[in-house]
Design an enzyme around this catalytic site. Sequence first.
Site, PDB file in Angstrom:
ATOM      1  N   SER A 164       1.141   4.155  -2.914  1.00  9.93           N
ATOM      2  CA  SER A 164       1.006   5.593  -2.683  1.00  9.93           C
ATOM      3  C   SER A 164       2.172   6.355  -3.306  1.00  9.93           C
ATOM      4  O   SER A 164       1.987   7.445  -3.866  1.00  9.93           O
ATOM      5  CB  SER A 164       0.897   5.892  -1.186  1.00  9.93           C
ATOM      6  OG  SER A 164       2.141   5.796  -0.515  1.00  9.93           O
ATOM      7  N   VAL A 204       0.842  -1.204   0.000  1.00 10.67           N
ATOM      8  CA  VAL A 204       0.000   0.000   0.000  1.00 10.67           C
ATOM      9  C   VAL A 204       0.874   1.250   0.000  1.00 10.67           C
ATOM     10  O   VAL A 204       0.619   2.210  -0.743  1.00 10.67           O
ATOM     11  CB  VAL A 204      -0.962  -0.014   1.205  1.00 10.67           C
ATOM     12  CG1 VAL A 204      -1.786   1.266   1.250  1.00 10.67           C
ATOM     13  CG2 VAL A 204      -1.881  -1.230   1.129  1.00 10.67           C
ATOM     14  N   TYR A 205       1.899   1.234   0.825  1.00 10.05           N
ATOM     15  CA  TYR A 205       2.850   2.357   0.833  1.00 10.05           C
ATOM     16  C   TYR A 205       3.489   2.508  -0.544  1.00 10.05           C
ATOM     17  O   TYR A 205       3.600   3.617  -1.076  1.00 10.05           O
ATOM     18  CB  TYR A 205       3.904   2.123   1.904  1.00 10.05           C
ATOM     19  CG  TYR A 205       4.905   3.241   2.056  1.00 10.05           C
ATOM     20  CD1 TYR A 205       4.555   4.434   2.688  1.00 10.05           C
ATOM     21  CD2 TYR A 205       6.201   3.115   1.563  1.00 10.05           C
ATOM     22  CE1 TYR A 205       5.467   5.467   2.836  1.00 10.05           C
ATOM     23  CE2 TYR A 205       7.126   4.138   1.706  1.00 10.05           C
ATOM     24  CZ  TYR A 205       6.757   5.311   2.339  1.00 10.05           C
ATOM     25  OH  TYR A 205       7.665   6.332   2.477  1.00 10.05           O
ATOM     26  N   SER A 206       3.915   1.395  -1.141  1.00  2.83           N
ATOM     27  CA  SER A 206       4.492   1.433  -2.485  1.00  2.83           C
ATOM     28  C   SER A 206       3.513   2.039  -3.485  1.00  2.83           C
ATOM     29  O   SER A 206       3.898   2.860  -4.334  1.00  2.83           O
ATOM     30  CB  SER A 206       4.887   0.028  -2.947  1.00  2.83           C
ATOM     31  OG  SER A 206       6.002  -0.466  -2.243  1.00  2.83           O
TER      32      SER A 206
END
Length: 242
Positions: free
Chosen positions: A156, A152-154
Amino acid sequence: MTWTLTGKTALVTGASSGIGRALATAAGAAGARVLLVGRSEERLAEVADGIGGGATWIAADLAVPAEVDRMAREAAERLGEIDILLANAGLYIPGDAADGDPDEWDQLLSVNVNSVFRLINRVLPGMIARQSGDIVVTSSVSGHQAIEWEPVYSASKHAIQSFVHGVRRQTARHKLRIGAVAPGMVLNPLWGVSDAAEIDARVAAREGIRSEDVAEAVMFMLTRPPHVTIRDLVILPQNQDI
């Protein structure tokens, strides 16, 4: 040849700790008048006091669109004009997609993506009118490749990379510069590291970099001659296997 930040104004989000604090401190040391944004009034006041030179702050929760708008208005009123935007605020959530909390993901996306898009939208008209301005967004090496332990961070940060590249093409004719700095492992509280001795040891082992290393890289981006844009700057610890 380098250009100076003396006399410029700089708006820095996520400025109460980590990379944001280092960015604000470095911009102030380079001669800019700095306005810091974060959630904690106490921590922002402490950072502003350390910078001096008329540094000030605005407390805002960037997960809330109305708060982003309020902050952008107040920043423009206080600074008169925003010469430099350092859009740094961000959240970090690792873990498997099957085990994650989508509500927490929504919060991350609100800060890492939506608030950045919204704030850039708010500052661009003034920069375009003046035909001058610099924007640097804090991305991540995970914006250049999908990292399996933080999907999810990736995602974003992939959104950030795409946005920066597109906006750069739109605004180049207005003499604006926009780029992204993409760190690897940074040893600061966002990644659960705050002990000075641990930071020193891991830097010595070349396993991580300091927030100040990232700030120094951003200052390099900002002080290139006006005809030079550094669209992407990836900065990694020498020993990071990515």
